[in-house]
Design a protein around this motif. Structure first.
Motif, PDB file in Angstrom:
ATOM      1  N   GLY A  52      -5.355 -11.932 -16.503  1.00  0.00           N
ATOM      2  CA  GLY A  52      -6.493 -11.316 -17.774  1.00  0.00           C
ATOM      3  C   GLY A  52      -7.076 -10.583 -16.813  1.00  0.00           C
ATOM      4  N   LEU A  53      -7.038  -9.867 -15.726  1.00  0.00           N
ATOM      5  CA  LEU A  53      -8.368  -9.544 -14.918  1.00  0.00           C
ATOM      6  C   LEU A  53      -7.512  -8.257 -13.989  1.00  0.00           C
ATOM      7  CD1 LEU A  53      -8.040 -13.050 -11.921  1.00  0.00           C
ATOM      8  CD2 LEU A  53      -9.740 -12.039 -13.899  1.00  0.00           C
ATOM      9  N   GLN A  54      -8.144  -7.510 -14.850  1.00  0.00           N
ATOM     10  CA  GLN A  54      -8.401  -6.179 -13.552  1.00  0.00           C
ATOM     11  C   GLN A  54      -8.699  -6.061 -12.764  1.00  0.00           C
ATOM     12  OE1 GLN A  54      -9.937  -2.770 -16.934  1.00  0.00           O
ATOM     13  NE2 GLN A  54      -9.447  -3.809 -18.009  1.00  0.00           N
ATOM     14  N   ARG A  55      -8.198  -5.138 -11.924  1.00  0.00           N
ATOM     15  CA  ARG A  55      -7.975  -5.573 -10.180  1.00  0.00           C
ATOM     16  C   ARG A  55      -8.391  -3.849  -9.791  1.00  0.00           C
ATOM     17  NH1 ARG A  55      -4.345  -9.721 -10.525  1.00  0.00           N
ATOM     18  NH2 ARG A  55      -5.569 -11.721 -10.091  1.00  0.00           N
ATOM     19  N   ASP A  56      -8.795  -2.610  -9.924  1.00  0.00           N
ATOM     20  CA  ASP A  56      -9.151  -1.831  -9.378  1.00  0.00           C
ATOM     21  C   ASP A  56     -10.178  -1.360  -9.294  1.00  0.00           C
ATOM     22  OD1 ASP A  56      -8.074   0.870  -9.342  1.00  0.00           O
ATOM     23  OD2 ASP A  56      -8.627   2.036 -11.044  1.00  0.00           O
ATOM     24  N   TRP A  57     -10.057  -2.009  -7.972  1.00  0.00           N
ATOM     25  CA  TRP A  57     -11.715  -1.634  -6.865  1.00  0.00           C
ATOM     26  C   TRP A  57     -11.786  -0.453  -6.304  1.00  0.00           C
ATOM     27  CZ3 TRP A  57     -13.773  -6.763  -7.674  1.00  0.00           C
ATOM     28  CH2 TRP A  57     -12.265  -7.739  -7.571  1.00  0.00           C
ATOM     29  N   PRO A  58     -12.989  -0.839  -6.176  1.00  0.00           N
ATOM     30  CA  PRO A  58     -13.670   0.927  -6.100  1.00  0.00           C
ATOM     31  C   PRO A  58     -12.870   0.949  -4.224  1.00  0.00           C
ATOM     32  CG  PRO A  58     -15.277  -0.375  -6.145  1.00  0.00           C
ATOM     33  CD  PRO A  58     -14.290  -1.489  -7.136  1.00  0.00           C
ATOM     34  N   ARG A  59     -12.702   1.998  -3.378  1.00  0.00           N
ATOM     35  CA  ARG A  59     -12.009   2.654  -2.166  1.00  0.00           C
ATOM     36  C   ARG A  59     -13.808   2.302  -1.938  1.00  0.00           C
ATOM     37  NH1 ARG A  59      -8.211   4.053  -0.244  1.00  0.00           N
ATOM     38  NH2 ARG A  59      -8.410   4.841   0.876  1.00  0.00           N
ATOM     39  N   ILE A  60     -13.895   1.734  -0.075  1.00  0.00           N
ATOM     40  CA  ILE A  60     -14.770   1.744   0.413  1.00  0.00           C
ATOM     41  C   ILE A  60     -15.454   3.190   0.606  1.00  0.00           C
ATOM     42  CG2 ILE A  60     -15.860   0.951   2.535  1.00  0.00           C
ATOM     43  CD1 ILE A  60     -13.774  -1.536   2.374  1.00  0.00           C
TER      44      ILE A  60
END
Length: 244
Positions: free
Chosen positions: A193-201
């Motif tokens: 149920g989680l999205q993990r499209d984290w922004p790049r540093i």
């Protein structure tokens, strides 16, 4: 006096432009170091504890980890007002009790869920397995803090699952868990149920180049204006009209 003021202004703005270029070079070196850490072999639980004893937390940011342990679901925290793809929602953080000889716990930033606009407290379902799990991710500092009222002004936010910010020391004292100094940004495909499209540093290199361009531009403009008004125009005299 005009000449002295012009020289000082030109030299000063040029120095500021050079300083911005130096800052850009430092940020590039930092970005390269972070990228290099991301290519290193993943740390397991015991290796992570040893690494934190030997190096400052900032030197381990973005280092990959592969951890074994069990979720401590009752201590899950939802950080409010966090965005992904421009949509408001919550970052979901759950402590993970690591397998190993010591009772170490690491706080995992598991992913993002959207907000329910009809009811802020109605959280989207998140699956949290009860048995042993393997978590792959990258080491990170504590989640970035957002603006909030003065500490203690809203005591409910410091104890409820939904919070504006999370202080690692306060969380450690509140739960009694031996939480390590760094968190883990869980990577991999969306799941549970989680999205993990984290922004790049983003090291902010382009910003410094932009500032440098502005300062060098101002320096050049002042030099051109000085030459035009103080030197060039002195040699251009309007022709005198003949007497009638």
């Amino acid at each position: 006096m005009i000449t002295l003021a012009a020289v000082l202004a030109i030299v000063g703005t040029a120095a500021l432009g050079r300083w911005q270029l130096d800052r850009a070079a430092q940020k590039q070196a930092l970005a390269a170091a972070i990228e290099a850490r991301g290519q290193q072999a993943p740390l397991d639980g015991p290796a992570l504890e040893q690494a934190l004893q030997k190096a400052p937390a900032a030197d381990l940011v973005h280092r990959p980890v592969t951890l074994q342990g069990r979720w401590l679901a009752p201590h899950t925290v939802y950080l409010d007002n966090r965005q992904m793809h421009g949509r408001p929602g919550f970052f979901v953080l759950t402590p993970l009790a690591l397998d190993g000889p010591t009772p170490a716990v690491v706080l995992v930033q598991r992913g993002w869920i959207p907000r329910n606009f009809q009811d802020r407290t109605a959280l989207a379902p998140v699956a949290t397995p009860a048995g042993p799990v393997a978590v792959a991710g990258l080491l990170a500092l504590a989640p970035a803090r957002l603006y909030e009222m003065a500490p203690g002004a809203d005591p409910v936010s410091e104890t409820s699952p939904i919070r504006q910010n999370l202080d690692m020391a306060h969380f450690r004292a509140q739960t009694g868990l031996p939480v390590l100094a760094m968190s883990v940004l869980q990577t991999g495909a969306d799941s549970e149920g989680l999205q993990r499209d984290w922004p790049r540093i983003d090291a902010g290199v382009d910003k410094h180049y932009g500032y440098a361009f502005q300062w060098f531009g101002i320096s050049l403009l002042m030099a051109v204006l000085y030459v035009w008004f103080q030197l060039f125009r002195r040699f251009i005299r309007p022709r005198q009209q003949p007497a009638a």
